[in-house]
Design an enzyme around this catalytic site. Structure first.
Site, PDB file in Angstrom:
ATOM      1  N   HIS A  34      -0.232  -7.712  -6.687  1.00  0.00           N
ATOM      2  CA  HIS A  34       1.023  -7.104  -6.328  1.00  0.00           C
ATOM      3  C   HIS A  34       1.381  -6.041  -7.047  1.00  0.00           C
ATOM      4  CE1 HIS A  34       5.448  -7.171  -6.342  1.00  0.00           C
ATOM      5  NE2 HIS A  34       5.407  -7.839  -5.041  1.00  0.00           N
ATOM      6  N   ILE A  35       2.115  -4.905  -6.146  1.00  0.00           N
ATOM      7  CA  ILE A  35       2.569  -3.908  -7.014  1.00  0.00           C
ATOM      8  C   ILE A  35       3.996  -3.931  -6.546  1.00  0.00           C
ATOM      9  CG2 ILE A  35       0.409  -2.601  -7.432  1.00  0.00           C
ATOM     10  CD1 ILE A  35       1.042  -0.874  -5.030  1.00  0.00           C
ATOM     11  N   MET A  39       9.997  -1.119  -1.214  1.00  0.00           N
ATOM     12  CA  MET A  39       9.377  -2.443  -1.109  1.00  0.00           C
ATOM     13  C   MET A  39       8.343  -2.659  -1.903  1.00  0.00           C
ATOM     14  SD  MET A  39      10.700  -4.856   1.896  1.00  0.00           S
ATOM     15  CE  MET A  39      12.110  -4.646   2.796  1.00  0.00           C
ATOM     16  N   CYS A  40       7.652  -3.734  -2.162  1.00  0.00           N
ATOM     17  CA  CYS A  40       6.279  -3.806  -2.801  1.00  0.00           C
ATOM     18  C   CYS A  40       5.313  -3.750  -2.042  1.00  0.00           C
ATOM     19  CB  CYS A  40       6.446  -5.203  -3.649  1.00  0.00           C
ATOM     20  SG  CYS A  40       7.931  -5.363  -4.597  1.00  0.00           S
ATOM     21  N   GLU A  41       4.070  -3.920  -2.486  1.00  0.00           N
ATOM     22  CA  GLU A  41       2.782  -4.116  -1.788  1.00  0.00           C
ATOM     23  C   GLU A  41       1.821  -5.500  -2.087  1.00  0.00           C
ATOM     24  OE1 GLU A  41       0.457  -0.891  -0.033  1.00  0.00           O
ATOM     25  OE2 GLU A  41       2.150   0.388   0.138  1.00  0.00           O
TER      26      GLU A  41
END
Length: 269
Positions: free
Chosen positions: A77-78, A1-3
């Site tokens: 966002h990463i 998932m992203c962060e």
């Protein structure tokens, strides 16, 4: 998932400290190496940086981390790609115009097979995240007046978020520059810093800051992240289904809705 990473403040503030911590998770201390992006609001304008390369080794990310851009609202966002190719078009945050304002959106999660309703806004890339953003924008444009108040917006956004969360993991940050909406399906945390300010140390890199030397007694700065970025501060961890509407660094509306339980992106209850 992203962060995710968001900031809401009552005075223009730079994101350098928090951004530095987050970038380490993009291919160094974390697996989110499939691109990154950040949006800084400057009045009605938005200063954007996007890069499909890992942010831990990105020269552009290094440049942004050292650039004290002052903003009251920012979204970062990463990416750890699940849906869509690794390219610039699929890099969050996404931006669209509505009612003469720039709306910025970033999403963490996955909605398998999501299909947006048709409307004025269409996705450029091929992520479910951008499709959801366009769906949100089309529904806001269709259902709310141009002069909708924050409480009206929050009600509509929560209703939409609750529906998306029934289809998959939906953690998001959304802003029009005036307020910042956050919704949690699985993981999110926040911290509000105000006087008396003190020191803080990042978790992912040996960097510390004394906020007392960087602020005034009237400053209020709130940071929202997928996971806490510092090791020596008390972060407020969101509950599943919790949402908050931020403005000028303060929560102006909040609540909680029932959402399914997800583990590793899979629905378990």
């Amino acid at each position: 998932m992203c962060e995710l990473l968001g900031m809401s403040a009552n005075t223009p503030t730079d994101l350098c400290f928090s951004f530095t911590g987050l970038t380490r998770r993009g291919g160094e201390t974390g697996p989110h190496k499939d691109g990154w992006g950040v949006a800084f609001y400057e009045h009605k304008g938005v200063r954007l940086f996007h890069d499909p390369e890992p942010c831990a080794t990105s020269p552009i990310a290094e440049f942004v981390a050292q650039l004290p851009i002052k903003s009251k609202t920012a979204i970062c966002h990463i990416r750890q790609a699940n849906v869509g190719n690794i390219n610039l078009a699929n890099t969050h945050p996404f931006v669209r115009e509505l009612w003469g304002l720039n709306w910025v959106f970033a999403h963490n999660g996955q909605l398998p097979g999501f299909s947006a309703n048709s409307g004025l806004y269409e996705a450029i890339g091929d992520t479910d995240s951008e499709a959801m953003f366009c769906d949100i924008m089309n529904q806001l444009r269709h259902t709310l007046p141009r002069d909708a108040m924050p409480d009206q917006l929050a009600h509509t956004l929560v209703t939409l978020a609750e529906g998306y969360a029934q289809q998959g993991v939906f953690n998001c940050l959304l802003s029009n520059g005036d307020w910042l909406f956050s919704f949690c399906t699985t993981k999110m945390a926040s911290i509000t810093r105000r006087a008396p300010f003190g020191p803080a140390v990042l978790k992912d890199v040996e960097v510390a800051v004394d906020f007392a030397a960087e602020t005034t007694p009237n400053d209020i700065v709130s940071v929202i992240a997928t996971e806490p970025l510092t090791s020596d501060e008390a972060w407020d961890v969101y509950q599943r289904g919790e949402w908050k509407l931020w403005q000028q660094g303060e929560v102006i509306a909040c609540g909680k809705v029932d959402v399914p339980v997800y583990e590793n992106g899979q629905r378990v209850g």
